[in-house]
Design a protein around this motif. Structure first.
Motif, PDB file in Angstrom:
ATOM      1  N   TYR A  32      38.275  41.463  37.371  1.00  0.00           N
ATOM      2  CA  TYR A  32      39.284  40.582  36.807  1.00  0.00           C
ATOM      3  C   TYR A  32      38.839  39.126  36.872  1.00  0.00           C
ATOM      4  O   TYR A  32      38.204  38.696  37.821  1.00  0.00           O
ATOM      5  CB  TYR A  32      40.606  40.732  37.572  1.00  0.00           C
ATOM      6  CG  TYR A  32      41.241  42.083  37.415  1.00  0.00           C
ATOM      7  CD1 TYR A  32      41.372  42.937  38.505  1.00  0.00           C
ATOM      8  CD2 TYR A  32      41.672  42.517  36.172  1.00  0.00           C
ATOM      9  CE1 TYR A  32      41.943  44.187  38.363  1.00  0.00           C
ATOM     10  CE2 TYR A  32      42.247  43.766  36.019  1.00  0.00           C
ATOM     11  CZ  TYR A  32      42.379  44.598  37.120  1.00  0.00           C
ATOM     12  OH  TYR A  32      42.935  45.832  36.969  1.00  0.00           O
TER      13      TYR A  32
ATOM     14  N   GLN B   8      40.100  34.930  36.539  1.00  0.00           N
ATOM     15  CA  GLN B   8      41.211  34.185  37.131  1.00  0.00           C
ATOM     16  C   GLN B   8      42.519  34.532  36.415  1.00  0.00           C
ATOM     17  O   GLN B   8      42.579  34.611  35.194  1.00  0.00           O
ATOM     18  CB  GLN B   8      40.959  32.679  37.034  1.00  0.00           C
ATOM     19  CG  GLN B   8      42.005  31.852  37.759  1.00  0.00           C
ATOM     20  CD  GLN B   8      41.616  30.393  37.798  1.00  0.00           C
ATOM     21  OE1 GLN B   8      40.542  30.014  37.333  1.00  0.00           O
ATOM     22  NE2 GLN B   8      42.461  29.560  38.362  1.00  0.00           N
ATOM     23  N   ILE B   9      43.560  34.759  37.204  1.00  0.00           N
ATOM     24  CA  ILE B   9      44.833  35.215  36.654  1.00  0.00           C
ATOM     25  C   ILE B   9      45.507  34.126  35.838  1.00  0.00           C
ATOM     26  O   ILE B   9      45.651  32.982  36.291  1.00  0.00           O
ATOM     27  CB  ILE B   9      45.759  35.673  37.793  1.00  0.00           C
ATOM     28  CG1 ILE B   9      45.153  36.876  38.508  1.00  0.00           C
ATOM     29  CG2 ILE B   9      47.149  36.019  37.258  1.00  0.00           C
ATOM     30  CD1 ILE B   9      45.953  37.344  39.703  1.00  0.00           C
ATOM     31  N   ASP B  10      45.917  34.497  34.626  1.00  0.00           N
ATOM     32  CA  ASP B  10      46.664  33.574  33.776  1.00  0.00           C
ATOM     33  C   ASP B  10      48.100  33.457  34.299  1.00  0.00           C
ATOM     34  O   ASP B  10      48.777  34.474  34.493  1.00  0.00           O
ATOM     35  CB  ASP B  10      46.675  34.104  32.337  1.00  0.00           C
ATOM     36  CG  ASP B  10      47.518  33.238  31.432  1.00  0.00           C
ATOM     37  OD1 ASP B  10      47.071  32.134  31.106  1.00  0.00           O
ATOM     38  OD2 ASP B  10      48.632  33.672  31.058  1.00  0.00           O
ATOM     39  N   PRO B  11      48.603  32.245  34.545  1.00  0.00           N
ATOM     40  CA  PRO B  11      49.954  32.074  35.115  1.00  0.00           C
ATOM     41  C   PRO B  11      51.053  32.735  34.293  1.00  0.00           C
ATOM     42  O   PRO B  11      51.990  33.307  34.862  1.00  0.00           O
ATOM     43  CB  PRO B  11      50.123  30.545  35.143  1.00  0.00           C
ATOM     44  CG  PRO B  11      48.724  30.009  35.194  1.00  0.00           C
ATOM     45  CD  PRO B  11      47.906  30.967  34.370  1.00  0.00           C
TER      46      PRO B  11
ATOM     47  N   TRP C 146      50.783  35.378  32.231  1.00  0.00           N
ATOM     48  CA  TRP C 146      50.656  36.828  32.418  1.00  0.00           C
ATOM     49  C   TRP C 146      51.193  37.226  33.784  1.00  0.00           C
ATOM     50  O   TRP C 146      51.912  38.218  33.917  1.00  0.00           O
ATOM     51  CB  TRP C 146      49.190  37.241  32.295  1.00  0.00           C
ATOM     52  CG  TRP C 146      48.939  38.699  32.546  1.00  0.00           C
ATOM     53  CD1 TRP C 146      48.962  39.715  31.638  1.00  0.00           C
ATOM     54  CD2 TRP C 146      48.642  39.318  33.813  1.00  0.00           C
ATOM     55  NE1 TRP C 146      48.696  40.915  32.240  1.00  0.00           N
ATOM     56  CE2 TRP C 146      48.496  40.713  33.579  1.00  0.00           C
ATOM     57  CE3 TRP C 146      48.481  38.827  35.109  1.00  0.00           C
ATOM     58  CZ2 TRP C 146      48.196  41.607  34.594  1.00  0.00           C
ATOM     59  CZ3 TRP C 146      48.189  39.717  36.128  1.00  0.00           C
ATOM     60  CH2 TRP C 146      48.044  41.093  35.874  1.00  0.00           C
TER      61      TRP C 146
END
Length: 209
Positions: free
Chosen positions: A188, A190-193, A195
């Motif tokens: 994965y 970096q997590i999209d805020p 999402w």
């Protein structure tokens, strides 16, 4: 107290050792995520040895526990005291039979790694440097993930030199318990805020009473 925060509504808990401040973005994200699960997720810092001593005591007692625990060392290379323990975990001098020294943090860690899974304690170690680990530590884990590694590191983690040629953005997963061939995958990013917010809403709705 330990059993209380190791055990959630469904008897499962997660303990994360992190060098990050509880006010850091990473810690805040984990805290928000934890609120959406029926089980408890707690963040503890380097030096909070009572947590490990309590888990080791659970293993020593040898009794089945209704609380299953996932123990996570996030960024071991940044956890000063714990990193030192992991570096020398299996290289300490063996004491004469009959000696009864005071239990050390290293003793607790070894007990958890070697016997914890039989009593519901499962460990995940994340590090960006194998210098943070005693060379025998990887042998205590069946499931291993590695990015591109040097020849020596690849043999230590994966069991062959295949991780030398991993492309950028990919990693290898190997299950030593199944003697499987390493599987390449894309981890994965970096997590999209946005999402992340949507997933939180979905989880909250799923676990709503």
């Amino acid at each position: 107290m330990l059993e209380e925060y190791c055990k959630g509504k469904n008897g499962i808990g997660t303990i994360i050792f992190s060098a990050k401040s509880r006010k850091s973005d990473e810690a805040m994200l984990l805290t928000e995520l934890a609120k959406s699960f029926p089980n408890r997720v707690i963040l503890v810092g380097d030096g909070e040895n009572a947590v490990l001593e309590g888990l080791a005591a659970r293993v020593k007692a040898g009794a089945d526990s209704e609380a299953s625990t996932l123990l996570v060392f996030a960024g071991l290379q940044r956890l000063g005291n714990l990193r030192v323990e992991f570096q020398n975990l299996f290289s300490r001098m063996t004491l004469p039979k009959g000696s009864a020294p005071a239990a050390s943090l290293g003793d607790s860690l070894k007990l958890i790694l070697e016997d914890g899974s039989r009593f519901g304690i499962h460990t995940l170690v994340v590090t960006d440097s194998l210098a943070a680990l005693d060379r025998q530590v990887p042998n205590r884990f069946n499931l291993r993930v590695g990015f591109r590694l040097t020849d020596n590191e690849s043999h230590l983690v994966i069991g062959s030199k295949v991780a030398e040629d991993v492309d950028d953005g990919f990693a290898l997963l190997v299950d030593k318990g199944e003697s499987s061939e390493p599987q390449e995958f894309r981890p994965y990013v970096q997590i999209d805020p946005l999402w992340f917010s949507e997933q939180l809403s979905t989880l909250k709705a799923r676990f709503a009473p």
